[in-house]
Design a protein around this motif. Sequence first.
Motif, PDB file in Angstrom:
ATOM      1  N   LEU A 160       0.857  -1.184   0.000  1.00 21.33           N
ATOM      2  CA  LEU A 160       0.000   0.000   0.000  1.00 21.33           C
ATOM      3  C   LEU A 160       0.892   1.232   0.000  1.00 21.33           C
ATOM      4  N   GLY A 161       1.120   1.774  -1.185  1.00 18.20           N
ATOM      5  CA  GLY A 161       1.848   3.041  -1.253  1.00 18.20           C
ATOM      6  C   GLY A 161       1.092   4.142  -0.551  1.00 18.20           C
ATOM      7  N   ALA A 162      -0.174   3.881  -0.264  1.00 20.08           N
ATOM      8  CA  ALA A 162      -1.028   4.833   0.439  1.00 20.08           C
ATOM      9  C   ALA A 162      -1.006   4.659   1.946  1.00 20.08           C
ATOM     10  N   GLY A 163      -0.380   3.549   2.464  1.00 21.69           N
ATOM     11  CA  GLY A 163      -0.498   3.432   3.913  1.00 21.69           C
ATOM     12  C   GLY A 163       0.100   2.237   4.607  1.00 21.69           C
ATOM     13  N   SER A 164       1.076   1.510   4.034  1.00 22.66           N
ATOM     14  CA  SER A 164       1.574   0.334   4.746  1.00 22.66           C
ATOM     15  C   SER A 164       3.072   0.365   5.024  1.00 22.66           C
ATOM     16  N   PHE A 165       3.676   1.553   5.017  1.00 23.54           N
ATOM     17  CA  PHE A 165       5.112   1.687   5.283  1.00 23.54           C
ATOM     18  C   PHE A 165       5.363   1.685   6.790  1.00 23.54           C
ATOM     19  N   ASN A 166       6.384   0.942   7.220  1.00 22.07           N
ATOM     20  CA  ASN A 166       6.751   0.837   8.633  1.00 22.07           C
ATOM     21  C   ASN A 166       8.245   1.089   8.791  1.00 22.07           C
ATOM     22  N   ALA A 167       8.613   1.910   9.756  1.00 24.70           N
ATOM     23  CA  ALA A 167      10.021   2.233  10.002  1.00 24.70           C
ATOM     24  C   ALA A 167      10.174   2.740  11.426  1.00 24.70           C
ATOM     25  N   THR A 168      11.415   2.768  11.914  1.00 25.18           N
ATOM     26  CA  THR A 168      11.652   3.325  13.251  1.00 25.18           C
ATOM     27  C   THR A 168      11.432   4.826  13.235  1.00 25.18           C
ATOM     28  N   ALA A 169      11.125   5.381  14.397  1.00 22.46           N
ATOM     29  CA  ALA A 169      10.919   6.826  14.498  1.00 22.46           C
ATOM     30  C   ALA A 169      12.180   7.587  14.113  1.00 22.46           C
ATOM     31  N   ARG A 170      13.342   7.058  14.498  1.00 22.45           N
ATOM     32  CA  ARG A 170      14.597   7.726  14.124  1.00 22.45           C
ATOM     33  C   ARG A 170      14.791   7.731  12.611  1.00 22.45           C
ATOM     34  N   ASP A 171      14.455   6.631  11.959  1.00 23.51           N
ATOM     35  CA  ASP A 171      14.621   6.584  10.511  1.00 23.51           C
ATOM     36  C   ASP A 171      13.613   7.475   9.798  1.00 23.51           C
ATOM     37  N   VAL A 172      12.419   7.610  10.361  1.00 29.41           N
ATOM     38  CA  VAL A 172      11.464   8.579   9.808  1.00 29.41           C
ATOM     39  C   VAL A 172      12.022   9.992   9.952  1.00 29.41           C
ATOM     40  N   ALA A 173      12.700  10.256  11.073  1.00 29.05           N
ATOM     41  CA  ALA A 173      13.341  11.562  11.252  1.00 29.05           C
ATOM     42  C   ALA A 173      14.392  11.805  10.178  1.00 29.05           C
TER      43      ALA A 173
END
Length: 396
Positions: A266-279
């Motif tokens: 889901l390019g619209a909503g299924s990406f998961n990552a650590t908070a640091r990596d999102v930063a």
Amino acid sequence: MTSTTERPAPRAAKPPSWWERQGDLLMRRPFSEFTFTHMNWLMPTERVHRGEVHRPLPADPHRLDLTYRFEGQDHTLAELHRHTNTTAFVVMHHGRIVHEYYPGMFAGPRVRMQLFSVSKSVTSLLIGIAMAEGVIDSLHDRVIDYRKDFLGSAYEEVTLAELLTMTSGVGDLEAWDVPDSDIKRFEQAAMGGGDLTEVVKSARRRVPAGVAFNYSTLDAQVLGWILEAATGTTLAAYAADRLWRHLGADRDAYYWLTRARPRTALGAGSFNATARDVARLGLLMTHDGVVAGRQVVPRDWVRRSRGSDVPHLAVGALGPSGYAHYGYANQWWTLGSSSFDAFTALGVHGQYLYVDPSADVVIVKCSAWPTQDDERRDRETIAALRRISDHFACTR
């Protein structure tokens, strides 16, 4: 005497099964504290490899004793986290972690968080990269230029530009509490084994394309499918090779996939990552798409994501599917009109990647709200994030 035959009483509608309601159950507190950190235990996944280079984020810890003002009262950050069910909270200033907190029961620096529609902003970055590489020709390209199977659907003549700004005119108002709404049918197909493509193709046109904003997970999903068609690879593989391996991430990320085959992210909503990596994604946006001297995302694409001069995408002009304090641009929510104003990626249940280029501040907030949308919790969160950003802008 005339005989009559009584009609049997109509049968009560069969209640939905657990399988049909699993999306609701997985997103309900307190289960959501677990599910939002363990989607790889619950759904098929595809890994987004981080690559060989790891760049640890420098730390310069600060005590954030500041208060923010909301609805006429001053509140502490501890109250923010309590009011808005925070699970992970990372604040960066000048590329350094200045504050980090994980109040979630299962959260931590190495835990990968379910980001919901923050995924849409990631998809936008990948579209920008693909355009720079020439595998996508133009924002004026139509859906059917890449997906011939959408011929005859309401999406066939919609352009990439209209998908990126959610002005396709296709689909109803995104309502999670309406059983047969497009978004509920989308969720049930993704998690329950239905045909996701047919759900999107069946959406009806409501208004002409390009004239009005209507927040649409369907629009963003079509963008992801276009990207896969154009690149000839999966969303996860393209994200790994063109984006994630350049960030110096702590961990592999992942997309969870639909249960039905052929499985799709889901390019619209299924990406998961650590908070640091999102930063790290936020740092990419503050640095005009550059990481360690390498232009990963085109500079003009990053600037395009920070604001729009289109009147119906301006702050306060989005209509019923956008809160009054937001505008929209390129699959990002804007908070001002210039490329130096703050902007944010958003996901349901309270996921934020807040970027303030002027203050050089990035804030990641993951949450487990009891409902998908909550206008009051959102307003309080934005008030707090603005206050933190202003604090560091004054201490540069």
